[in-house]
Design a protein around this motif. Structure first.
Motif, PDB file in Angstrom:
ATOM      1  N   TYR A 154       0.837  -1.046   0.114  1.00 14.51           N
ATOM      2  CA  TYR A 154      -0.029  -0.153  -0.061  1.00 14.51           C
ATOM      3  C   TYR A 154       0.920   1.156  -0.097  1.00 14.51           C
ATOM      4  O   TYR A 154       1.639   1.353   1.053  1.00 14.51           O
ATOM      5  CB  TYR A 154      -0.903   0.012   1.223  1.00 14.51           C
ATOM      6  CG  TYR A 154      -1.900   0.870   1.337  1.00 14.51           C
ATOM      7  CD1 TYR A 154      -3.546   0.557   1.027  1.00 14.51           C
ATOM      8  CD2 TYR A 154      -1.799   2.417   1.456  1.00 14.51           C
ATOM      9  CE1 TYR A 154      -4.420   1.455   1.001  1.00 14.51           C
ATOM     10  CE2 TYR A 154      -2.696   3.339   1.520  1.00 14.51           C
ATOM     11  CZ  TYR A 154      -4.102   2.806   1.269  1.00 14.51           C
ATOM     12  OH  TYR A 154      -5.228   3.745   1.244  1.00 14.51           O
ATOM     13  N   ASN A 161      -3.414   7.355  -3.339  1.00 15.23           N
ATOM     14  CA  ASN A 161      -2.872   6.127  -2.623  1.00 15.23           C
ATOM     15  C   ASN A 161      -3.238   4.884  -3.487  1.00 15.23           C
ATOM     16  O   ASN A 161      -4.200   4.937  -4.146  1.00 15.23           O
ATOM     17  CB  ASN A 161      -3.557   6.053  -1.261  1.00 15.23           C
ATOM     18  CG  ASN A 161      -2.790   7.067  -0.236  1.00 15.23           C
ATOM     19  OD1 ASN A 161      -1.529   7.124   0.062  1.00 15.23           O
ATOM     20  ND2 ASN A 161      -3.495   7.849   0.293  1.00 15.23           N
ATOM     21  N   ARG A 162      -2.580   3.631  -3.502  1.00 18.15           N
ATOM     22  CA  ARG A 162      -2.879   2.614  -4.252  1.00 18.15           C
ATOM     23  C   ARG A 162      -1.985   1.491  -3.629  1.00 18.15           C
ATOM     24  O   ARG A 162      -1.429   1.418  -2.950  1.00 18.15           O
ATOM     25  CB  ARG A 162      -2.177   2.944  -5.655  1.00 18.15           C
ATOM     26  CG  ARG A 162      -0.919   2.914  -5.888  1.00 18.15           C
ATOM     27  CD  ARG A 162      -0.465   3.207  -7.494  1.00 18.15           C
ATOM     28  NE  ARG A 162      -1.190   4.578  -8.086  1.00 18.15           N
ATOM     29  CZ  ARG A 162      -1.016   4.952  -9.240  1.00 18.15           C
ATOM     30  NH1 ARG A 162      -0.551   4.215 -10.116  1.00 18.15           N
ATOM     31  NH2 ARG A 162      -1.764   6.043  -9.577  1.00 18.15           N
ATOM     32  N   VAL A 163      -2.702   0.218  -4.249  1.00 23.41           N
ATOM     33  CA  VAL A 163      -1.918  -0.902  -3.763  1.00 23.41           C
ATOM     34  C   VAL A 163      -1.450  -1.629  -5.146  1.00 23.41           C
ATOM     35  O   VAL A 163      -1.760  -1.576  -6.401  1.00 23.41           O
ATOM     36  CB  VAL A 163      -3.319  -2.052  -3.467  1.00 23.41           C
ATOM     37  CG1 VAL A 163      -2.677  -3.454  -3.293  1.00 23.41           C
ATOM     38  CG2 VAL A 163      -4.057  -1.407  -2.464  1.00 23.41           C
ATOM     39  N   GLY A 188      -2.780   3.385   5.419  1.00 21.16           N
ATOM     40  CA  GLY A 188      -3.348   2.300   5.019  1.00 21.16           C
ATOM     41  C   GLY A 188      -2.975   0.976   5.212  1.00 21.16           C
ATOM     42  O   GLY A 188      -1.646   1.007   5.854  1.00 21.16           O
ATOM     43  N   LEU A 190      -3.195  -3.772   4.784  1.00 20.97           N
ATOM     44  CA  LEU A 190      -3.320  -4.989   3.875  1.00 20.97           C
ATOM     45  C   LEU A 190      -3.388  -5.986   4.597  1.00 20.97           C
ATOM     46  O   LEU A 190      -2.484  -6.248   5.534  1.00 20.97           O
ATOM     47  CB  LEU A 190      -2.577  -4.927   2.847  1.00 20.97           C
ATOM     48  CG  LEU A 190      -2.175  -3.771   1.943  1.00 20.97           C
ATOM     49  CD1 LEU A 190      -1.012  -4.310   0.898  1.00 20.97           C
ATOM     50  CD2 LEU A 190      -3.436  -3.422   1.002  1.00 20.97           C
ATOM     51  N   VAL A 200      -8.150  -4.312   2.067  1.00 21.77           N
ATOM     52  CA  VAL A 200      -7.527  -3.002   1.967  1.00 21.77           C
ATOM     53  C   VAL A 200      -8.132  -1.909   2.753  1.00 21.77           C
ATOM     54  O   VAL A 200      -9.511  -1.785   2.588  1.00 21.77           O
ATOM     55  CB  VAL A 200      -7.556  -2.686   0.447  1.00 21.77           C
ATOM     56  CG1 VAL A 200      -6.749  -1.353   0.329  1.00 21.77           C
ATOM     57  CG2 VAL A 200      -6.932  -3.624  -0.396  1.00 21.77           C
ATOM     58  N   THR A 202      -8.462   1.669   3.915  1.00 18.07           N
ATOM     59  CA  THR A 202      -7.870   3.035   3.661  1.00 18.07           C
ATOM     60  C   THR A 202      -8.193   4.117   4.589  1.00 18.07           C
ATOM     61  O   THR A 202      -9.320   3.982   5.330  1.00 18.07           O
ATOM     62  CB  THR A 202      -8.499   3.371   2.242  1.00 18.07           C
ATOM     63  OG1 THR A 202      -9.908   3.570   2.653  1.00 18.07           O
ATOM     64  CG2 THR A 202      -8.499   2.268   1.219  1.00 18.07           C
TER      65      THR A 202
END
Length: 381
Positions: A154, A161-163, A188, A190, A200, A202
């Motif tokens: 993450y 923001n992203r995975v 965040g 995981l 996930v 957030t």
């Protein structure tokens, strides 16, 4: 953080140790308000009355070897210190061997392998935007890590923001993009709830309205089943909404998923049952001690309290996950601010300090430490 299926290979030892912590501490060894405590049913078979006896970080140990360089600034004589001189840490995940872990450095984007008696070594590095509280925020192992060596991370970029998914020798591939980023509240987390579903967590990016907005990915617990990079992945399922500053998400052996987050009114921990339903928070902290990393075993869940500088252990009912007594506190004020949390193959709680993120770092911070456990006790899963 307890991550995915690989961590369950060592579940028995972890369960025995973490449950003995909860039972011993409930007997009066740790400082906490036991006005709401209730007895265990049936009566536990673990030892009781033992004291938690951590060694002070500066105490010498005749067991450890002397530093190779007498003036090595990263040498720490505390036998419970696993790794030193890390940059500000993000997530922590145990490797399948149960005796080593990967820790994320939030600002540098490095993923570092740590193990007792070994120097930390760089495992991978990911480009991130570490402005404000963003960066490399958490990592999780693929459920089939021993075969595919895949990691999920993450991260914060310049736009969101992203995975991402990380394969050896390859550039990171996007799994989930478009999670809002803000000046604050980018944390965040995981974990895998099942081999095919990545949970996930957030943050609300400092905007509670976004957390309540069904159209926003902020302030949510999301279930992601499309784990390959595709041009048009399906929208993830919203499992929880209205979350505050993200703490952590961790799976328990019963198929439940625990979530910690911080709201304007209180810090809290909630459990998503195996059928996907969610009840009232399992525990709340009106004094807002800064809930962060979590690790769950059968009969207990450990929660790092960053601002309170302690590890809370909550005893839980095996079948329902209900919290049965007030939290016990371990390692209070011993290592400073604690963040990422996992359970080792020996059943010890490991935690990554976050003293370089708003704390008062010592000469060997940030560190990965194993928390002193109560003597005595035992059990089987």
């Amino acid at each position: 953080m307890t991550k995915g299926v690989p961590g369950r290979k060592v579940r028995g030892a972890a369960t025995a140790a973490i449950c003995s912590i909860a039972v011993v501490a409930a007997a009066g060894c740790a400082r906490f308000d036991d006005s709401t405590s209730s007895p265990f049913t049936p009566e536990p078979t673990f030892g009781s009355g033992a004291e938690v006896q951590p060694r002070e970080p500066s105490a010498p140990s005749s067991v450890l070897p002397e530093p190779s360089t007498p003036n090595d600034p990263c040498f720490d004589r505390d036998p419970n210190v696993i790794a030193t001189c890390l940059d500000a840490t993000g997530g922590l995940v145990m490797l399948p061997d149960g005796g080593s872990a990967l820790v994320a450095e939030r600002r540098t984007g490095r993923i570092v392998r740590v193990a007792p008696g070994e120097k930390p070594t760089e495992f991978a590095r990911i480009p991130v935007d570490s402005g404000s509280d963003g960066g490399l925020l958490d990592i999780a192992l693929s459920p089939t890590y021993t075969e595919d060596n895949l990691l999920y991370a993450y991260i914060t970029t310049g736009s969101d923001n992203r995975v991402v998914r990380i394969a050896p020798g390859d550039t990171p591939k996007d799994v989930l993009t478009g999670i809002p980023r803000g000046d604050v509240g980018n944390a965040g987390a995981l974990t895998f709830s099942t081999p095919g579903e990545l949970m996930v967590l957030t943050g609300d990016t400092g905007n509670p309205a976004a957390a309540a907005d069904p159209a926003s990915l902020a302030g949510k617990l999301l279930g992601v089943t499309a784990l390959s990079s595709t041009p048009n992945p399906p929208r993830p399922a919203v499992v929880l909404s209205g979350l505050g500053r993200a703490g952590d998400v961790c799976a328990d052996p019963g198929g439940g998923v625990w979530v910690t987050d911080r709201t304007a009114l209180e810090d809290r921990i909630q459990r998503v049952r195996p059928d996907g339903t969610v009840g009232a928070p399992a525990w709340t902290w009106p004094d807002k001690p800064g809930v962060a990393g979590c690790a769950a075993a059968r009969g207990a869940v450990a929660v790092a309290l960053t601002d309170a500088q302690a590890m809370a252990v909550l005893a839980t009912e095996h079948d329902t996950g209900a919290v049965t007594s007030a939290p016990a506190l371990l390692a209070q004020k011993l290592y400073g601010r604690l963040g990422g949390t996992v359970i080792s193959g020996a059943g010890e709680i490991w935690a990554a300090t976050v003293n370089k993120s708003g704390g008062e770092p010592g000469p060997t911070d940030d560190r990965v430490v194993k928390l002193p456990l109560p003597s005595g006790g035992g059990g089987t899963d």
